[in-house]
Design a protein around this motif. Sequence first.
Motif, mmCIF file in Angstrom:
data_model
loop_
_atom_site.group_PDB
_atom_site.id
_atom_site.type_symbol
_atom_site.label_atom_id
_atom_site.label_comp_id
_atom_site.label_asym_id
_atom_site.label_seq_id
_atom_site.Cartn_x
_atom_site.Cartn_y
_atom_site.Cartn_z
ATOM 1 N N ASP A 8 0.796 -1.227 0.000
ATOM 2 C CA ASP A 8 0.000 0.000 0.000
ATOM 3 C C ASP A 8 0.832 1.283 0.000
ATOM 4 O O ASP A 8 0.616 2.179 0.812
ATOM 5 N N THR A 9 1.778 1.375 -0.928
ATOM 6 C CA THR A 9 2.597 2.586 -1.017
ATOM 7 C C THR A 9 1.813 3.757 -1.594
ATOM 8 O O THR A 9 2.112 4.896 -1.288
ATOM 9 N N HIS A 10 0.834 3.485 -2.439
ATOM 10 C CA HIS A 10 -0.068 4.500 -2.991
ATOM 11 C C HIS A 10 0.670 5.721 -3.549
ATOM 12 O O HIS A 10 0.359 6.868 -3.210
ATOM 13 N N PHE A 11 1.659 5.461 -4.427
ATOM 14 C CA PHE A 11 2.346 6.577 -5.081
ATOM 15 C C PHE A 11 1.332 7.416 -5.856
ATOM 16 O O PHE A 11 0.484 6.887 -6.552
ATOM 17 N N GLY A 12 1.423 8.732 -5.707
ATOM 18 C CA GLY A 12 0.471 9.643 -6.335
ATOM 19 C C GLY A 12 -0.712 9.968 -5.435
ATOM 20 O O GLY A 12 -1.725 10.507 -5.897
ATOM 21 N N ALA A 13 -0.584 9.682 -4.142
ATOM 22 C CA ALA A 13 -1.683 9.912 -3.201
ATOM 23 C C ALA A 13 -2.072 11.386 -3.133
ATOM 24 O O ALA A 13 -1.269 12.275 -3.414
ATOM 25 N N ARG A 14 -3.305 11.594 -2.784
ATOM 26 C CA ARG A 14 -3.879 12.944 -2.617
ATOM 27 C C ARG A 14 -3.720 13.776 -3.879
ATOM 28 O O ARG A 14 -3.208 14.892 -3.848
ATOM 29 N N ASP A 16 -1.683 13.479 -6.427
ATOM 30 C CA ASP A 16 -0.285 13.773 -6.736
ATOM 31 C C ASP A 16 0.263 14.962 -5.961
ATOM 32 O O ASP A 16 1.102 15.707 -6.458
ATOM 33 N N ASN A 17 -0.191 15.095 -4.745
ATOM 34 C CA ASN A 17 0.260 16.191 -3.891
ATOM 35 C C ASN A 17 1.776 16.095 -3.686
ATOM 36 O O ASN A 17 2.292 15.085 -3.208
ATOM 37 N N ALA A 18 2.492 17.154 -4.051
ATOM 38 C CA ALA A 18 3.957 17.174 -3.982
ATOM 39 C C ALA A 18 4.463 16.984 -2.549
ATOM 40 O O ALA A 18 5.496 16.345 -2.330
ATOM 41 N N ASP A 52 -1.787 4.966 -6.454
ATOM 42 C CA ASP A 52 -2.978 5.367 -5.710
ATOM 43 C C ASP A 52 -4.242 5.347 -6.553
ATOM 44 O O ASP A 52 -5.297 4.962 -6.065
ATOM 45 N N ARG A 53 -4.145 5.771 -7.811
ATOM 46 C CA ARG A 53 -5.362 5.931 -8.624
ATOM 47 C C ARG A 53 -5.479 4.869 -9.698
ATOM 48 O O ARG A 53 -4.510 4.547 -10.369
ATOM 49 N N ARG A 54 -6.663 4.379 -9.882
ATOM 50 C CA ARG A 54 -6.943 3.322 -10.846
ATOM 51 C C ARG A 54 -6.895 3.809 -12.286
ATOM 52 O O ARG A 54 -6.550 3.064 -13.188
ATOM 53 N N LYS A 55 -7.290 5.022 -12.540
ATOM 54 C CA LYS A 55 -7.539 5.484 -13.908
ATOM 55 C C LYS A 55 -6.340 6.128 -14.593
ATOM 56 O O LYS A 55 -6.274 6.151 -15.807
ATOM 57 N N TYR A 56 -5.414 6.691 -13.847
ATOM 58 C CA TYR A 56 -4.265 7.335 -14.489
ATOM 59 C C TYR A 56 -3.133 7.549 -13.489
ATOM 60 O O TYR A 56 -3.334 7.496 -12.283
ATOM 61 N N LYS A 60 4.834 13.027 -13.453
ATOM 62 C CA LYS A 60 5.732 13.295 -12.319
ATOM 63 C C LYS A 60 5.770 12.102 -11.372
ATOM 64 O O LYS A 60 6.846 11.662 -10.952
ATOM 65 N N THR A 61 4.597 11.556 -11.050
ATOM 66 C CA THR A 61 4.538 10.394 -10.168
ATOM 67 C C THR A 61 5.243 9.202 -10.815
ATOM 68 O O THR A 61 6.014 8.492 -10.160
ATOM 69 N N ALA A 62 5.012 8.982 -12.106
ATOM 70 C CA ALA A 62 5.638 7.868 -12.822
ATOM 71 C C ALA A 62 7.162 8.009 -12.834
ATOM 72 O O ALA A 62 7.894 7.041 -12.614
ATOM 73 N N THR A 63 7.642 9.225 -13.071
ATOM 74 C CA THR A 63 9.086 9.478 -13.099
ATOM 75 C C THR A 63 9.710 9.250 -11.727
ATOM 76 O O THR A 63 10.735 8.577 -11.604
#
Length: 159
Positions: A8-14, A16-18, A52-56, A60-63
């Motif tokens: 449950d790392t949920h990269f891109g949480a909130r 993509d809040n920096a 974190d998100r199912r759709k996209y 920045k999060t991917a990098t």
Amino acid sequence: MKIAIITDTHFGARNDNANFNEYFFKFYENLFFPTLIERGITTCIHMGDVMDRRKYVSYKTATDFRKRFIDKFVEIGVDLHLIVGNHDTYYKNTNEINSLYELLGGPGEEKYSAKMFAPGTTIYADGMLYCYTYDGDFGLIQPKDTSFELISSFKVPGK
């Protein structure tokens, strides 16, 4: 073999809040990765919900995920295994489209050292791992000191 288990790392949480992103990576860079090195961990298993998100996934999060998480495992020589979680899939009823395959490559074509698996159930008994994925794959696995040996596997009919 020493194994670390994360989930449950949920990269891109909130959205993509920096601030959240930097807070998460502060933990990985200052505590998690140094602990893997210090304790001689050779394998890490991520139990799902990497993103974190199912759709996209944002660029920045991917990098950051690739450069600051995946590449770090390669750099320190820790074998990473990723299980696709419900937040990692586009559809709710299939793993066919998921963020891990799109970011890292599908099974057998991984672009990085990470290995990905469909979610399922694992039972440990009599020194063996009995693994069943929700996609219908069954495997009998023998853990070794520095690796795993696949003893037998089959596809459950009708799955």
